[in-house]
Design a protein around this motif. Structure first.
Motif, PDB file in Angstrom:
ATOM      1  N   LEU A 177     -36.641 -26.326 -25.405  1.00 49.29           N
ATOM      2  CA  LEU A 177     -35.674 -25.720 -24.536  1.00 49.29           C
ATOM      3  C   LEU A 177     -36.347 -25.360 -22.850  1.00 49.29           C
ATOM      4  N   ALA A 200     -29.312 -26.870 -25.368  1.00 51.91           N
ATOM      5  CA  ALA A 200     -30.135 -26.488 -26.771  1.00 51.91           C
ATOM      6  C   ALA A 200     -29.587 -26.056 -27.881  1.00 51.91           C
ATOM      7  N   VAL A 216     -30.772 -17.043 -27.863  1.00 52.16           N
ATOM      8  CA  VAL A 216     -30.533 -18.105 -26.345  1.00 52.16           C
ATOM      9  C   VAL A 216     -29.552 -17.858 -25.895  1.00 52.16           C
TER      10      VAL A 216
END
Length: 155
Positions: free
Chosen positions: A101, A109, A120
């Motif tokens: 990432l 991602a 995330v």
């Protein structure tokens, strides 16, 4: 520095007692390995290996591999072995498998075939994917580059 299963190599020159050596750190998605090599052929370990041979460096648990992991609990950050052994009750604050990432957008991602075990979020300054974690009693967006820096500093 992108992951995707690839391993990344960082070389740092280190000095000790007037000797120059090279420390190589191989950071992988699961584990990090460090090795030292004397550039002058001097002994680089207590075992007296010299002649410019590379010697794997043991971590504080006497292992040759250190988990690539960061865990946050309260005001504490833990890296490596200690982070990887965090209880399941702190799983939302464990940053594992984050190398793929690095420097990617949140959209990139989300398109990866394997998702990380942490939430995330988009980092406000860089716009890159970041870890959404609780640290020091607050919800924070932690840049993954910072997690990598902590991992390297622990080596």
């Amino acid at each position: 520095v992108h992951g995707g299963g690839e391993e990344n190599l960082v070389n740092t020159k280190i000095g000790e007692e007037g000797r120059m050596g090279i420390m190589c750190v191989d950071v992988g998605c699961q584990n990090t390995v460090a090795a030292m090599r004397s550039s002058l052929g001097d002994a680089v370990s207590a075992g007296g290996l010299g002649g410019g041979c590379a010697v794997l460096v043991q971590n504080d648990m006497s292992r040759l591999e250190t988990p690539t992991a960061v865990a946050l609990r309260g005001k504490k950050k833990e890296v490596g072995e200690i982070a990887a052994t965090q209880p399941a009750s702190n799983a939302q604050n464990m940053i594992l498998d984050f190398l793929p990432l690095l420097a990617r957008s949140v959209e990139d991602a989300a398109a990866l075939p394997v998702q990380p075990p942490f939430a995330v979020a988009k980092h406000a300054d860089s716009g890159h994917a970041a870890a959404s974690v609780e640290f020091d009693g607050q919800e924070q967006t932690l840049p993954l580059e910072l997690a990598l820096a902590w991992q390297l500093a622990a080596m």
